[in-house]
Design a protein around this motif. Structure first.
Motif, PDB file in Angstrom:
ATOM      1  N   GLN A 135       0.524  -0.769   0.113  1.00  0.00           N
ATOM      2  CA  GLN A 135       0.080  -0.202  -0.165  1.00  0.00           C
ATOM      3  C   GLN A 135       0.885   1.446   0.062  1.00  0.00           C
ATOM      4  N   GLU A 136       2.098   1.175  -0.061  1.00  0.00           N
ATOM      5  CA  GLU A 136       3.113   2.191  -0.380  1.00  0.00           C
ATOM      6  C   GLU A 136       3.275   2.862  -1.695  1.00  0.00           C
ATOM      7  N   PHE A 137       2.434   1.837  -2.298  1.00  0.00           N
ATOM      8  CA  PHE A 137       2.867   2.811  -3.843  1.00  0.00           C
ATOM      9  C   PHE A 137       1.651   2.670  -4.570  1.00  0.00           C
ATOM     10  N   PRO A 138       1.111   3.292  -4.623  1.00  0.00           N
ATOM     11  CA  PRO A 138      -0.256   3.853  -5.325  1.00  0.00           C
ATOM     12  C   PRO A 138      -0.467   3.052  -6.644  1.00  0.00           C
ATOM     13  N   SER A 139      -1.475   1.582  -6.845  1.00  0.00           N
ATOM     14  CA  SER A 139      -1.688   1.318  -7.914  1.00  0.00           C
ATOM     15  C   SER A 139      -3.406   1.603  -8.051  1.00  0.00           C
ATOM     16  N   ILE A 140      -3.532   0.924  -8.925  1.00  0.00           N
ATOM     17  CA  ILE A 140      -4.770   0.439  -9.683  1.00  0.00           C
ATOM     18  C   ILE A 140      -4.662  -1.164 -10.169  1.00  0.00           C
ATOM     19  N   THR A 141      -5.622  -2.249  -9.622  1.00  0.00           N
ATOM     20  CA  THR A 141      -5.883  -2.815 -10.572  1.00  0.00           C
ATOM     21  C   THR A 141      -7.321  -4.011  -9.950  1.00  0.00           C
ATOM     22  N   VAL A 142      -7.406  -5.039 -10.658  1.00  0.00           N
ATOM     23  CA  VAL A 142      -8.681  -5.965 -10.863  1.00  0.00           C
ATOM     24  C   VAL A 142      -7.339  -7.981 -10.441  1.00  0.00           C
TER      25      VAL A 142
END
Length: 211
Positions: free
Chosen positions: A179-186
């Motif tokens: 969660q320290e890295f902004p991300s978008i996933t499925v």
């Protein structure tokens, strides 16, 4: 026969988005909606909503990066092909895929890793402040996560949506754990290049609307 069909492209998209939004079941933030709607629109699969995961800072970080002319780096040419290059160019950005760079196959063999991992490792210096979009290779996502540990090779946003049954779910689970890295996933096995590209496009369109 065509009288029963909507033929205007703008109306088709507008009506599609109305149907998608009416069917949403989760309390999305307004800032997340363009990405959620585009993912469902691209796949034609409303059930995908339950698997979409958007980091609380992902949208803001992605938009800020694009406003600053960030490079979008993809794992495969199919993701690169799906991104709106002219619109990205109008923001001062470019899209790159290093998979077919000369020397990648030989270096991958020497290192004993996949070509997609090698492509990112050989071009690690370009990751800082970029948007990484992965739609095919779980191993590429693992390499990006490794590189992101170093602030000098950390992307502004990771769009990690590889597809498949070997490593895809696990790599996305690992991404979401960081969660320290902004991300978008499925999350899960579903994903793919069209979804990764459409997420980037949704962010590009959002920036252009804000201008």
């Amino acid at each position: 026969m065509t009288a029963d069909f909507i033929l205007d492209p703008g109306q088709i998209e507008s009506e599609s988005m109305k149907i998608i939004r009416a069917g949403l079941t989760r309390p999305w933030l307004d800032t997340d909606l363009p990405v959620v709607e585009r993912i469902i629109h691209t796949t034609g699969d409303p059930s995908l909503e339950s698997a979409i995961a958007i980091h609380p800072e992902a949208i803001a970080c992605g938009l800020q990066a694009l406003k600053q002319g960030a490079t979008v780096i993809t794992d495969v040419e199919m993701v690169r092909a799906g991104i709106s290059k002219e619109k990205l160019k109008s923001l001062g950005g470019t899209v790159e895929c290093f998979l077919n760079t000369p020397g990648v196959p030989e270096q991958a063999k020497a290192w004993g890793i996949t070509r997609s991992m090698t492509a990112f490792r050989m071009n690690a210096e370009g990751l800082k402040g970029s948007i990484v979009a992965i739609g095919n290779a779980p191993t590429a996502l693992l390499e990006v996560l490794r590189l992101a540990e170093n602030p000098e090779t950390r992307p502004a946003l990771i769009v990690g949506i590889p597809v498949g049954f070997i490593g895809a779910k696990e790599s996305k689970d690992l991404l979401w754990e960081h969660q320290e890295f902004p991300s978008i996933t499925v999350l899960g096995t579903r994903g793919g290049s069209p979804i990764a590209a459409t997420v980037v496009n949704a962010l590009i369109y959002t920036v252009l609307k804000q201008k």
